[in-house]
Design a protein around this motif. Sequence first.
Motif, mmCIF file in Angstrom:
data_model
loop_
_atom_site.group_PDB
_atom_site.id
_atom_site.type_symbol
_atom_site.label_atom_id
_atom_site.label_comp_id
_atom_site.label_asym_id
_atom_site.label_seq_id
_atom_site.Cartn_x
_atom_site.Cartn_y
_atom_site.Cartn_z
ATOM 1 N N GLU A 20 0.835 -1.205 0.000
ATOM 2 C CA GLU A 20 0.000 0.000 0.000
ATOM 3 C C GLU A 20 0.869 1.254 0.000
ATOM 4 O OE1 GLU A 20 -4.091 -1.318 2.226
ATOM 5 O OE2 GLU A 20 -2.375 -0.802 3.462
ATOM 6 N N SER A 21 1.957 1.235 0.755
ATOM 7 C CA SER A 21 2.874 2.364 0.801
ATOM 8 C C SER A 21 3.487 2.619 -0.582
ATOM 9 C CB SER A 21 3.970 2.100 1.835
ATOM 10 O OG SER A 21 4.931 3.122 1.813
ATOM 11 N N LEU A 22 3.903 1.559 -1.249
ATOM 12 C CA LEU A 22 4.461 1.684 -2.587
ATOM 13 C C LEU A 22 3.414 2.218 -3.564
ATOM 14 C CD1 LEU A 22 6.850 1.254 -4.481
ATOM 15 C CD2 LEU A 22 6.082 -1.117 -4.763
ATOM 16 N N ARG A 24 0.974 4.156 -2.918
ATOM 17 C CA ARG A 24 0.762 5.595 -2.668
ATOM 18 C C ARG A 24 1.881 6.437 -3.278
ATOM 19 N NH1 ARG A 24 -0.995 3.650 2.280
ATOM 20 N NH2 ARG A 24 1.028 4.040 3.248
ATOM 21 N N ARG A 25 3.112 5.937 -3.232
ATOM 22 C CA ARG A 25 4.248 6.689 -3.782
ATOM 23 C C ARG A 25 4.189 6.755 -5.305
ATOM 24 N NH1 ARG A 25 8.054 3.465 -0.391
ATOM 25 N NH2 ARG A 25 7.615 4.247 1.668
ATOM 26 N N LEU A 26 3.770 5.663 -5.897
ATOM 27 C CA LEU A 26 3.579 5.630 -7.344
ATOM 28 C C LEU A 26 2.085 5.832 -7.562
ATOM 29 C CD1 LEU A 26 5.621 2.387 -8.053
ATOM 30 C CD2 LEU A 26 6.400 4.732 -8.332
ATOM 31 N N PRO A 27 1.694 6.720 -8.394
ATOM 32 C CA PRO A 27 0.253 6.973 -8.521
ATOM 33 C C PRO A 27 -0.460 5.860 -9.299
ATOM 34 C CG PRO A 27 1.468 8.353 -10.051
ATOM 35 C CD PRO A 27 2.482 7.610 -9.231
#
Length: 62
Positions: A20-22, A24-27
Amino acid sequence: MNAELGAQARADPRPLAALESLARRLPLPLTRIEDAGHEPWLERPDTVRTHLRRFVQNTLPP
């Protein structure tokens, strides 16, 4: 971009937070695969194939 980042199975014992964190960083959206565990590509190959095909089709230029 209208591609999917990746897939994570609902029953996967690994924490979802890292993916989920990844995402969020990549749209890019994240896809959850129902009725699969740690190896969704073995447990739900047609579903994984569909998501991978959509990712490639939406990522590559026409």
